[in-house]
Scaffold this active site. Sequence first.
Site, PDB file in Angstrom:
ATOM      1  N   GLY A  10      30.365   2.045 -34.020  1.00 49.05           N
ATOM      2  CA  GLY A  10      29.193   2.907 -33.957  1.00 49.05           C
ATOM      3  C   GLY A  10      28.710   3.381 -35.329  1.00 49.05           C
ATOM      4  N   SER A  11      29.580   3.364 -36.318  1.00 49.49           N
ATOM      5  CA  SER A  11      29.255   3.917 -37.640  1.00 49.49           C
ATOM      6  C   SER A  11      28.365   2.977 -38.439  1.00 49.49           C
ATOM      7  CB  SER A  11      30.568   4.203 -38.388  1.00 49.49           C
ATOM      8  OG  SER A  11      30.437   3.959 -39.769  1.00 49.49           O
TER       9      SER A  11
END
Lengths: 217, 225
Positions: A10-11
């Site tokens: 997700g980063s």
Amino acid sequence: MPIDFYYIPGSAPCRSVLLTAKAVGVELNLKLTNLMAGDHLKPDFLKLNPQHTIPTLDDNGFVLWESRAIMGYLVQQYGKDDSLYPKEPKKRALVDARLYFDIGTLYQRFAEYYYPVIFAGASFDPDKLAKLEEAYFFLDKFLEGQSWIAGDSLTIADLAIAASVSTADIVGFDISKYPNVTKWFAKAKTAIPGYDELNYSGCVQFKKMFDNLTAGK
Amino acid sequence: MCTSLPMELYYFPPSPPCRAVMLLARAIDAKLELRHVDLMAGEHLAVDFVKLNPQHTIPTFVEGDLILCESRAILGYLVDRHAEDDSLYPQEPKRRARVNARLYFDAGTLHQRLYDYMVPVVFRGQKPSEEQWKKVEEAFGFLDKFLEDDEWVAGDSITIADYSIVVTTSNGEAFGLDLGKFPHVSRWYNKAKESMQDYEELNQAGANQLGNLFRARVAEAENSV
């Protein structure tokens, strides 16, 4: 020996490194590091990176963090040529300038507007939205009359900023107000190798987290 | 053959990133033509300057057709293009990566957290935030860790990362940071100051100015309640 890569899909900064590795053609040994479960605060990880941030790269004992430094390293150390991060000082300086624009302004203002809402239950602050919009206005200006973020060819600055823009886009920030950004983003999505698999899929995960943590607000 | 175009630097003396560029330029003997831009008087919003740099930030560096913003990119360019050797910004990939990592640490964490502490006080009349100060101290704690085994911030020799981070450290000190809490930072900071040419003139004077402004605003905020 494999290159270990501590990350979470997700980063955005983690995804920009994944895109760089793909473009350079270097294999990473993926080590999922769940921040929500506190994996980054475990003693072994702290020994590796006392700042306990991801992404972190461990290239056989050479430990590096800060996504944009990792991207430059992968191109310099493993790239077949320097096109993604040109050696020529002027060209390189323009790539670096856009990477610093990303860390200090574009991604920074995204985080300042969205993170308190996602992670601390705050409500959206219109002043912070205005700052984020201004950052996109600057980006739109930078793209005037040029195809890519740092000139006439694709560089790691495009990969970093594509990760930032796609993350803002998926949580509802309206990029259609910025015509040069919109045009560049559409082109970047098709030109960047592995974009869907490595970046878009992570954006979807980020969106899922966003929805879960802001549900009912 | 004429290879040296004039180099112009748009700057404002108390501005931390401008001071880093000034220090580094002196170290490599790069002659900059200085263009004063008074931020407090809004000179960065003048039409001509916005045309040059639509983000209207300083420092902005101009050499021929190159217009470069972002202080840390300027530091790297000056060494790559104008220094006698690469010692301040090594070309070898691993060494360069370590320098870049520290520059990004400064941009995104150390300087950023101090900036977030300063801005509400200096520009919005607020009292200093204790919570934000804890983040500043945490960031200097990371720097202290980094310096545990290294003489300089990116290894065993001085680099542009030291020039960038010495400026941030001097700002921290000007806002009241107790360097006694960070022994490795303290040891490095003293050595860095001694190693940099014309340090007092090019950096300390601006740090003092910023510190005085900060304290004056804190006093105003306290008296206004």
